[in-house]
Each structure stands twice: as C-alpha cells, then as structure tokens.
Design a protein around this motif. Structure first.
Motif, PDB file in Angstrom:
ATOM      1  N   LYS A  61     -15.021  45.818  70.131  1.00 33.67           N
ATOM      2  CA  LYS A  61     -14.569  45.314  71.515  1.00 33.67           C
ATOM      3  C   LYS A  61     -15.572  44.516  72.252  1.00 33.67           C
ATOM      4  O   LYS A  61     -14.801  43.872  73.424  1.00 33.67           O
ATOM      5  N   PHE A  82     -19.024  52.732  77.165  1.00 33.18           N
ATOM      6  CA  PHE A  82     -18.041  53.087  76.301  1.00 33.18           C
ATOM      7  C   PHE A  82     -18.162  54.647  76.088  1.00 33.18           C
ATOM      8  O   PHE A  82     -19.258  55.233  76.197  1.00 33.18           O
ATOM      9  N   GLU A 128     -22.335  54.255  66.879  1.00 38.56           N
ATOM     10  CA  GLU A 128     -21.306  53.961  67.726  1.00 38.56           C
ATOM     11  C   GLU A 128     -21.550  52.728  68.483  1.00 38.56           C
ATOM     12  O   GLU A 128     -20.577  52.210  68.591  1.00 38.56           O
ATOM     13  N   GLN A 181     -18.658  49.870  68.563  1.00 39.87           N
ATOM     14  CA  GLN A 181     -18.052  49.180  69.733  1.00 39.87           C
ATOM     15  C   GLN A 181     -18.309  47.815  69.965  1.00 39.87           C
ATOM     16  O   GLN A 181     -17.470  47.028  70.490  1.00 39.87           O
ATOM     17  N   VAL A 227     -23.971  46.262  73.925  1.00 39.56           N
ATOM     18  CA  VAL A 227     -23.633  47.509  73.861  1.00 39.56           C
ATOM     19  C   VAL A 227     -24.834  48.107  73.795  1.00 39.56           C
ATOM     20  O   VAL A 227     -25.607  47.980  72.575  1.00 39.56           O
TER      21      VAL A 227
END
Length: 149
Positions: A84, A35, A76, A80, A91
């Motif tokens: 998502k 990402f 982050e 994420q 992630v």
C-alpha cells in the motif's frame, strides 16, 4: 466596481493558493502510514500472506532477537509497505515496550514478467542495535509477496 470585484477575486485566489501551498511545505518529514494489523481473524489467509515473506528482510541474526509479537509487527509493516505505501512513505512499527522499532519503505513498483515487484528497505533498532535489510519482492496472485533471491 467591476475592477474592485476582479481585484478581490484575484487576491482571494492568491491567498487561497498560498494557504494550500503552505500545507505542502511543512518540515519535510515523511509521516508514517498507519494501518490495521493483518493478523486479525478478519483477514482470511493471513498466515500464508505473512509466511510468504519468508521471515522478512531483516538480517536473520538480528530478527532472532525479536519476540514473536514484534516479529509479526515487523512482517506486517513489510507487507503493508509493499502492498500500500506510496514511494517515499514509511510504514513504522514498534514493540509494546517501545524499545524495539522499525520502518519499512518500498520503491517504485516494476514488473517482472506478469508479476508486480518492488524493492524495499527495512531499518530497525533491536535491543539498542540498529539493523538494516534490503531486498525486492514480487506480488503473488493470492495477494502475498515473495522476496526475490
């Protein structure tokens, strides 16, 4: 002739299906999502989106060993994963030096009142020490996630 064409079609379909299924039966390893960081100036309200995570779910004593950039990478990744990542997808994040890294995975979304929520797990290695944080967060109207409890 029709029988031969039918056999060709049948065996071609079987071969095609075999190729498709072979792609599904790899090593079984889940590949991390990649990402773009949300810290860029392109995303309005990034500070409030990440600050709503209240420092994340890694244990505070372990997270205090992270540099500012690594703390941002970890937050982050949490955002994420919550926003998502499909169930079972991780992630991953790592420091520039590669000595500090982590993975975040989020569970199946569920609702609490009108809010969408997810449980999630964050595992990391910080200064050579493995750490793990678990929790749940609910999504706010502005797109941020707030941990529960």
């Amino acid at each position: 002739m029709a029988y031969t064409v039918w056999n060709l079609v049948k065996y071609g379909a079987i071969a095609g299906l075999s190729v498709v299924l072979a792609g599904c039966t790899g090593t079984g390893a889940v590949r991390p999502l990649s990402f773009a960081p949300v810290s860029g100036s392109k995303v309005a309200g990034t500070d409030s989106i990440l600050s709503a995570l209240n420092g994340g779910i890694l244990p505070a004593d372990a997270a205090s060993g992270l540099s500012g950039a690594d703390r941002l990478r970890a937050l982050e990744a949490e955002y994420q994963a919550l926003e998502k990542a499909p169930l079972g997808q991780v992630v991953a994040w790592s420091s520039q030096s590669g000595r500090t890294a982590g993975e975040v995975s989020a569970g199946t979304p569920y609702q609490v009142g009108q809010q969408n929520c997810r449980q999630y797990v964050h595992t990391a290695t910080i200064r050579g020490v493995p750490v793990k944080g678990q929790g749940a967060a609910c999504r706010n109207d502005d797109g941020s996630w707030t941990p529960l409890g």
